[in-house]
Design an enzyme around this catalytic site. Structure first.
Site, PDB file in Angstrom:
ATOM      1  N   ARG A  24       0.825  -1.208   0.000  1.00 41.51           N
ATOM      2  CA  ARG A  24       0.000   0.000   0.000  1.00 41.51           C
ATOM      3  C   ARG A  24       0.857   1.254   0.000  1.00 41.51           C
ATOM      4  NH1 ARG A  24      -1.788   1.252   6.194  1.00 41.51           N
ATOM      5  NH2 ARG A  24       0.115   0.559   7.223  1.00 41.51           N
ATOM      6  N   THR A 135      12.095   3.513   9.025  1.00 37.92           N
ATOM      7  CA  THR A 135      11.729   2.799   7.802  1.00 37.92           C
ATOM      8  C   THR A 135      11.971   3.651   6.567  1.00 37.92           C
ATOM      9  OG1 THR A 135      10.030   1.587   9.016  1.00 37.92           O
ATOM     10  CG2 THR A 135       9.875   1.586   6.618  1.00 37.92           C
ATOM     11  N   LYS A 160      15.070   0.092   8.449  1.00 37.60           N
ATOM     12  CA  LYS A 160      14.204  -0.968   7.937  1.00 37.60           C
ATOM     13  C   LYS A 160      13.830  -0.599   6.511  1.00 37.60           C
ATOM     14  CE  LYS A 160       9.878  -3.410   8.989  1.00 37.60           C
ATOM     15  NZ  LYS A 160       8.808  -3.576   9.999  1.00 37.60           N
ATOM     16  N   LYS A 162      11.981  -1.146   2.968  1.00 38.21           N
ATOM     17  CA  LYS A 162      10.836  -1.785   2.325  1.00 38.21           C
ATOM     18  C   LYS A 162      11.215  -2.236   0.915  1.00 38.21           C
ATOM     19  CE  LYS A 162       7.618  -1.253   5.514  1.00 38.21           C
ATOM     20  NZ  LYS A 162       6.897  -2.399   6.113  1.00 38.21           N
ATOM     21  N   GLU A 219      12.207  -9.739   6.702  1.00 44.65           N
ATOM     22  CA  GLU A 219      10.878  -9.872   7.296  1.00 44.65           C
ATOM     23  C   GLU A 219       9.842 -10.263   6.250  1.00 44.65           C
ATOM     24  OE1 GLU A 219       7.803  -6.947   9.781  1.00 44.65           O
ATOM     25  OE2 GLU A 219       9.937  -6.455   9.638  1.00 44.65           O
ATOM     26  N   SER A 296       4.618  -1.757  14.769  1.00 42.23           N
ATOM     27  CA  SER A 296       3.373  -0.987  14.786  1.00 42.23           C
ATOM     28  C   SER A 296       2.928  -0.747  13.354  1.00 42.23           C
ATOM     29  CB  SER A 296       3.568   0.355  15.506  1.00 42.23           C
ATOM     30  OG  SER A 296       4.509   1.165  14.805  1.00 42.23           O
ATOM     31  N   ILE A 298       0.839   2.333  10.863  1.00 46.41           N
ATOM     32  CA  ILE A 298       0.986   3.793  10.785  1.00 46.41           C
ATOM     33  C   ILE A 298       0.042   4.385  11.825  1.00 46.41           C
ATOM     34  CG2 ILE A 298       0.819   5.841   9.333  1.00 46.41           C
ATOM     35  CD1 ILE A 298       3.121   3.988   8.652  1.00 46.41           C
ATOM     36  N   ASP A 321      10.318  -1.351  16.345  1.00 49.21           N
ATOM     37  CA  ASP A 321       9.985  -0.662  15.097  1.00 49.21           C
ATOM     38  C   ASP A 321       8.851   0.313  15.384  1.00 49.21           C
ATOM     39  OD1 ASP A 321       9.799   0.017  12.397  1.00 49.21           O
ATOM     40  OD2 ASP A 321       8.465  -1.668  11.944  1.00 49.21           O
ATOM     41  N   ASP A 323       8.714   3.866  14.533  1.00 44.99           N
ATOM     42  CA  ASP A 323       9.016   5.146  13.902  1.00 44.99           C
ATOM     43  C   ASP A 323       7.794   5.894  13.393  1.00 44.99           C
ATOM     44  OD1 ASP A 323       8.527   3.190  12.034  1.00 44.99           O
ATOM     45  OD2 ASP A 323      10.071   3.839  10.632  1.00 44.99           O
TER      46      ASP A 323
END
Length: 368
Positions: A24, A135, A160, A162, A219, A296, A298, A321, A323
């Site tokens: 997304r 991230t 992290k 993506k 991950e 978490s 957003i 995690d 942020d």
């Protein structure tokens, strides 16, 4: 401590920059804010973001679940018998983990207030300071390199990254560029968000290992339901593999632990339905020699404060995690966890330590 009322309202906060993953693109942090009140004048706060592509929960479904199903079950219950209250919460309906999580964290807020303890101390008290990663959204390699450099300048020592949105060769280019920009002293974690196929995941991870890109964790490389495929990847590479979207319930966590389908688990309150079930998953993992990361969605600093209290309380949660609040254009939360760059400090006040949530529909005061 009788539960007398549960109320909800919507909150939307714009992000500084669109957040892009294989699943997304997000421009606003949209969530439901929950207040649970008791007959002794206390108020507990909770929050649930809408993450349709992961939890299946929308703002409308979260709101409806809380007000039409969960609220009638809990009003009038004595929170001092909280084992029964949490049983009622989780038996009220199937799924709807985000709605349950928002109410769960408000209930824990109230319980810890009643005990006059910060929530992290009530839950175990392992540490009050933790360090979050930051991230890097999936974009062109140059833009991701720019972002990575900016976050390192801000003091973050773990990034992290993506990946998983398009061809794996492109993902390798992204990681190569980021590693070139930030050097070897910064930790890199990859999050494919289910975006790879099994054989391609193995090939790309091995290639990055051979290139010396030094990836700490990969991950959720494959689809959430494909535990056999994830185990195949885990067994075939040296880099530790972490399960995320594959884990919502203790039963799902147990299956991964028994199969050794992953090396680590990523626990999120919005998946587990809150702290009550998250404790079960973490305990099972710990007894099996498997560490957990706490993550978490957003979310604003409200939901992240609850997750951080739980993470700080438990020895087996070794990576963080958190942020998301740093990505928001403004902060609606008064009180709660405090950021200083990558360092997070939990408040030494009873409960979550959240005093107020500002918003367009008014302010939510906590009189306790």
């Amino acid at each position: 401590m009788i539960l007398t009322d549960i109320q909800v309202r919507r909150q939307s906060v714009p992000l500084k920059k669109p957040f892009k993953t294989a699943l997304r693109t997000v421009t606003h942090a949209e969530s439901i804010i929950v207040q649970v009140r008791t007959d002794c004048g206390r108020t507990g706060f909770g929050e649930a973001p809408a993450t349709v592509v992961i939890t299946g929960d929308s703002l409308a479904s979260i709101e409806s679940a809380i007000m039409h199903t969960i609220r009638p079950q809990l009003i009038g219950q004595n929170l001092l018998t909280y084992e029964q209250v949490f049983h009622l919460l989780h038996q009220a309906m199937v799924g709807n983990s985000s709605a349950k999580a928002a109410v769960d964290m408000a209930l824990y807020d109230l319980i810890a207030q009643r005990c006059n303890l910060p929530l992290y101390q009530f839950l175990g008290g392992h540490k009050k300071q933790i360090e979050t990663d930051y991230t890097v959204s999936v974009n062109a390699p140059d833009e991701m390199g720019d972002d990575a450099e900016a976050y390192v300048r801000q003091g973050f020592t773990t990034l992290k990254i993506k990946v998983g949105k398009d061809e794996i060769e492109r993902d390798v280019e992204r990681i190569k560029e980021i590693r070139r920009r930030i050097g070897t002293h910064i930790k890199i974690r990859l999050d494919a968000n289910q975006g790879w196929e099994v054989k391609k995941a193995i090939r790309s991870i091995r290639k990055m290992e051979d290139m010396g890109l030094d990836i700490e964790i990969v991950e959720q490389p494959v689809k959430a339901h494909d535990l056999v495929g994830m185990k195949t990847v885990t067994d075939a590479v040296d880099t530790p593999v972490m399960a995320d979207e594959s884990i919502f319930t203790p039963q799902q966590a147990l299956a991964i632990i028994q199969m050794r389908a992953a090396d680590m688990l990523n626990v999120k309150l919005m998946k587990t339905g809150g702290i009550y079930k998250a404790q079960i998953i973490n305990a099972m993992a710990e007894e099996s020699g498997m560490e957990c990361m706490m993550g978490s969605m957003i979310e604003s600093r409200l939901a992240v404060t609850a997750a951080a209290h739980f993470a700080g309380a438990k020895r087996n949660i070794t990576r963080f995690d958190f942020d998301a609040p740093l990505m928001l254009r403004h902060d609606c939360i008064v009180g709660g966890v405090v950021y200083a760059g990558s360092q997070m400090t939990l408040p030494d006040v009873p409960g979550l330590g959240v005093q107020m949530v500002r918003g367009e529909e008014g302010e939510c005061d906590n009189p306790s």
